[in-house]
Scaffold this active site. Structure first.
Site, PDB file in Angstrom:
ATOM      1  N   GLY A  18       0.797  -1.157   0.072  1.00 28.34           N
ATOM      2  CA  GLY A  18      -0.001   0.017   0.011  1.00 28.34           C
ATOM      3  C   GLY A  18       0.762   1.267  -0.008  1.00 28.34           C
ATOM      4  N   ILE A  19       0.196   2.311   0.251  1.00 28.90           N
ATOM      5  CA  ILE A  19       1.097   3.734   0.277  1.00 28.90           C
ATOM      6  C   ILE A  19       2.313   3.719   1.189  1.00 28.90           C
ATOM      7  CG2 ILE A  19       0.705   5.943   0.728  1.00 28.90           C
ATOM      8  CD1 ILE A  19      -2.025   5.889  -0.242  1.00 28.90           C
ATOM      9  N   SER A  46      -6.327  -1.201   1.210  1.00 29.61           N
ATOM     10  CA  SER A  46      -7.139  -0.349   1.517  1.00 29.61           C
ATOM     11  C   SER A  46      -6.798   1.203   1.189  1.00 29.61           C
ATOM     12  CB  SER A  46      -7.057  -0.081   3.130  1.00 29.61           C
ATOM     13  OG  SER A  46      -7.844  -1.270   3.812  1.00 29.61           O
ATOM     14  N   SER A  47      -5.535   1.381   0.734  1.00 34.21           N
ATOM     15  CA  SER A  47      -4.961   2.476   0.041  1.00 34.21           C
ATOM     16  C   SER A  47      -5.674   3.016  -1.317  1.00 34.21           C
ATOM     17  CB  SER A  47      -3.387   2.526  -0.138  1.00 34.21           C
ATOM     18  OG  SER A  47      -2.534   2.278   1.032  1.00 34.21           O
ATOM     19  N   ALA A  50      -9.068   4.193  -1.015  1.00 37.84           N
ATOM     20  CA  ALA A  50      -9.155   5.618   0.007  1.00 37.84           C
ATOM     21  C   ALA A  50      -9.894   6.516  -0.650  1.00 37.84           C
ATOM     22  CB  ALA A  50      -7.752   5.937   0.625  1.00 37.84           C
ATOM     23  N   GLN A  51     -10.949   7.008  -0.387  1.00 39.77           N
ATOM     24  CA  GLN A  51     -11.598   8.392  -0.995  1.00 39.77           C
ATOM     25  C   GLN A  51     -11.183   9.461  -0.333  1.00 39.77           C
ATOM     26  OE1 GLN A  51     -15.998   7.746  -0.311  1.00 39.77           O
ATOM     27  NE2 GLN A  51     -15.889   5.619  -1.602  1.00 39.77           N
ATOM     28  N   GLU A 118     -13.755  18.368   6.098  1.00 41.63           N
ATOM     29  CA  GLU A 118     -14.239  17.055   6.437  1.00 41.63           C
ATOM     30  C   GLU A 118     -14.497  17.470   7.913  1.00 41.63           C
ATOM     31  OE1 GLU A 118     -11.769  13.873   5.427  1.00 41.63           O
ATOM     32  OE2 GLU A 118     -12.333  14.310   3.238  1.00 41.63           O
ATOM     33  N   HIS A 233     -17.055   4.132  10.216  1.00 43.03           N
ATOM     34  CA  HIS A 233     -17.242   5.239   9.675  1.00 43.03           C
ATOM     35  C   HIS A 233     -19.039   5.347   9.693  1.00 43.03           C
ATOM     36  CE1 HIS A 233     -17.461   8.096   6.311  1.00 43.03           C
ATOM     37  NE2 HIS A 233     -16.274   8.391   6.566  1.00 43.03           N
ATOM     38  N   ARG A 278     -16.094  11.568  14.041  1.00 42.52           N
ATOM     39  CA  ARG A 278     -16.557  10.406  13.577  1.00 42.52           C
ATOM     40  C   ARG A 278     -17.134   9.390  14.741  1.00 42.52           C
ATOM     41  NH1 ARG A 278     -12.334   8.281   8.794  1.00 42.52           N
ATOM     42  NH2 ARG A 278     -13.051   9.960   7.331  1.00 42.52           N
ATOM     43  N   HIS A 337     -14.010   0.853   9.762  1.00 45.05           N
ATOM     44  CA  HIS A 337     -13.245   1.622   8.893  1.00 45.05           C
ATOM     45  C   HIS A 337     -11.927   1.767   8.969  1.00 45.05           C
ATOM     46  CE1 HIS A 337     -12.823   4.433   5.286  1.00 45.05           C
ATOM     47  NE2 HIS A 337     -12.479   5.547   6.184  1.00 45.05           N
ATOM     48  N   GLU A 361      -1.152   2.322   8.807  1.00 49.42           N
ATOM     49  CA  GLU A 361      -2.537   1.827   9.574  1.00 49.42           C
ATOM     50  C   GLU A 361      -1.941   0.612  10.762  1.00 49.42           C
ATOM     51  OE1 GLU A 361      -7.005   0.466   9.591  1.00 49.42           O
ATOM     52  OE2 GLU A 361      -5.976   0.747   7.653  1.00 49.42           O
ATOM     53  N   ARG A 372      -9.383   9.130  15.179  1.00 52.57           N
ATOM     54  CA  ARG A 372      -8.633   9.433  14.058  1.00 52.57           C
ATOM     55  C   ARG A 372      -9.412  10.637  13.586  1.00 52.57           C
ATOM     56  NH1 ARG A 372      -8.304   8.631   8.237  1.00 52.57           N
ATOM     57  NH2 ARG A 372     -10.048   7.234   8.545  1.00 52.57           N
ATOM     58  N   SER A 377      -4.583   9.858   8.307  1.00 54.40           N
ATOM     59  CA  SER A 377      -3.921   8.639   8.075  1.00 54.40           C
ATOM     60  C   SER A 377      -3.218   8.486   6.890  1.00 54.40           C
ATOM     61  CB  SER A 377      -5.220   7.439   8.082  1.00 54.40           C
ATOM     62  OG  SER A 377      -5.998   7.733   6.986  1.00 54.40           O
TER      63      SER A 377
END
Length: 513
Positions: A18-19, A46-47, A50-51, A118, A233, A278, A337, A361, A372, A377
């Protein structure tokens, strides 16, 4: 094949594509690196899904101190202030570095970064790429960079199963693929495989994210921290599909509202309403659903006709469910999430096991605290990847001898999902946590594929049981208030197993048999 493997001995090994893993590999260049990915780069992680974007203080009305204040408030008393400050001050430059890799960040007509809003952010500071396709666009750019970097060898379709440890020091990685088990010898290993969504029935993560990085660290004897803090989430698309499609809170940042089947905006008593932290919002939605209501996201007016242009990924998921967000209400419910807890690390990503680092993560840096702050993240992953790489590069390479590859079965999380979803959801209680720990104990001690997912679930359950308070994403009906003092938690697999065995011999458990 064995000759090829021997040529890799001694290289730093990064587990995870991932990232966090890709950025660590790129930051280590030109030092030769071996990157292990259980799937093709960009698939099943998951990366890519990611939206949300990356949070950083780019605005003229913003600065790192304001970003830090919002992060600390969302973290509900458990953030490490010094770590958080260091990460957030480094964030703008790290994001500019991503643009240098070719990430096409959204910009205003004047060319400056377009900044979104956000939940729990006091300023517009969220940087996106192609609207809600941020993760996909970052991954596309980083994968291209990794594949064009000669010093990085990517081995796809290989899953790490155990870390070889001697005297609390890393000696290599046992891994498995379709043609058999292998041993990769190294005294420098980076865990970058995060995510536990596959341990829950309702999740926005890939099913394959079953806490493998946590299991690897735990079996190696590492200390883990804050495992009880799991973020749900508040707005996942409610339907039969699993994993669930995420409806990013950026939609609420653009003015969408939460209502129930009567059309009532039921969040009037919640400070911050749609843009509350959240944990607060997820509990409010959960409680409204528990009262027999249905909950919807109303985006018909804002962003309205512009929805598909701003959020093409979400619009596509809605179309698949027969929903036009510009005309129809979007049914939502909370879903697992993100995991705030992880392998305990210092400011350079070093774990309690010599030669083992963690990034992304899977790591617990202290940035996120009990809850978070949105879009911190990805920022954490790209910032910390550089510091991890510097620490790895500054650690001398030492020879390690080959070893026979042990065969460990692949993770089989299905039996664990029911226990964790029931006991470790948005609302918890002591008896439910005890029951989960007792049920998970024999699974964690087994020798089959359920062992590692169960061990991760067991550690989370025990950590949640030991935290006799409600804080951030950890809410217990039997301890609904904050404890007097805020404290981070630490646990090892050995301690969790011992605690669960003790529960099995408690008077209450004997009476229940």
């Amino acid at each position: 094949m064995s000759a090829d493997l021997r040529s890799f001995f001694g290289r730093p090994i990064i587990i995870g594509g991932g990232i966090a893993g890709l950025m660590t590999a790129l930051q280590l260049s030109p030092e030769p690196v071996l990157l292990l990915s259980r799937s093709l780069l960009g698939a099943d992680n998951s990366s890519t899904w990611a939206q949300g974007g990356l949070a950083a203080s780019f605005g003229e009305d913003d600065d790192p101190a304001m970003h830090l204040a919002d992060t600390l408030a969302a973290g509900d008393g458990l953030c490490d202030r010094d770590v958080a400050s260091r990460i957030l001050q480094a964030a703008p430059k790290a994001i500019e570095g991503l643009a240098g890799f070719g990430v096409p960040f959204d910009r205003t007509p004047k060319g400056s970064l377009s900044l979104g809003l956000e939940a729990a952010h006091s300023r517009r500071r969220i940087v996106h790429a192609h609207g809600d396709g941020t993760g996909r666009e970052i991954m596309r750019a980083l994968i291209a960079a990794v594949r064009s970097t000669p010093s990085i060898v990517v081995v796809e379709g290989v899953e790490a199963r155990r870390l070889a440890v001697r005297e609390n020091a890393i000696r290599g990685v046992w891994a498995s693929c379709s043609i058999g088990p292998f041993f990769f010898g190294s005294r420098r290993v980076v865990l970058a495989t995060g995510g536990i969504g596959g341990l829950f029935l309702d999740t926005t993560n890939p099913w394959g994210s079953c806490g493998q990085g946590l299991a690897l660290a735990a079996r190696a004897g590492a200390v883990l921290a804050d495992l009880e803090f799991i973020q749900f989430h508040p707005t996942a698309l409610d339907g039969p599909e699993r994993p669930m499609a995420l409806v990013s809170e950026a939609v609420r940042g653009e003015g969408a509202a939460l209502i129930d089947e009567t059309g009532q905006a039921f969040l009037q008593s919640v400070p911050g309403a749609e843009l509350a932290p959240r944990d607060v919002l997820a509990r409010a939605v959960w409680n409204h659903l528990a009262d027999g209501h249905h909950v919807f996201l109303d985006a018909r007016q804002r962003p309205g006709p512009a929805f598909a242009r701003h959020f093409p990924t979400i619009a596509s998921a809605c179309r698949g469910a027969g929903i036009n967000p510009a005309r129809d209400l979007i049914p939502i419910r909370p879903a697992q999430h993100y995991h705030m807890g992880g392998v305990a690390v210092d400011s350079f990503g070093r774990t309690s096991v010599e030669g083992l680092w963690a990034c992304g993560e899977v790591a617990s840096t202290g940035l996120h605290g009990a809850n978070r702050l949105a879009s911190n993240s990805l920022t954490e992953a790209i910032v910390c990847a550089r510091w991890v790489a510097e620490s790895v590069a500054g650690t001398p390479a030492r020879r390690t001898r080959p070893a026979f590859a042990n065969v460990y079965p692949p993770p089989a999380p299905i039996p664990v999902r029911v226990f964790l979803s029931r006991a470790l959801g948005i609302v918890r209680d002591g008896e439910g946590l005890k029951a989960a720990a007792r049920a998970l104990l024999p699974l964690a001690e087994s020798k089959d594929g359920v062992s590692d997912p169960a061990a991760v679930g067991l550690m989370i359950a025990v950590a949640a049981l030991l935290r006799e308070e409600s804080r951030g994403a950890h809410y217990r009906t039997d301890f609904p208030h904050h404890a007097t003092a805020a404290r981070r938690s630490e646990i090892t697999l050995e301690a969790a197993l011992a605690a669960a065995r003790e529960l099995g011999h408690s008077p209450s458990s004997e009476g229940a048999k």
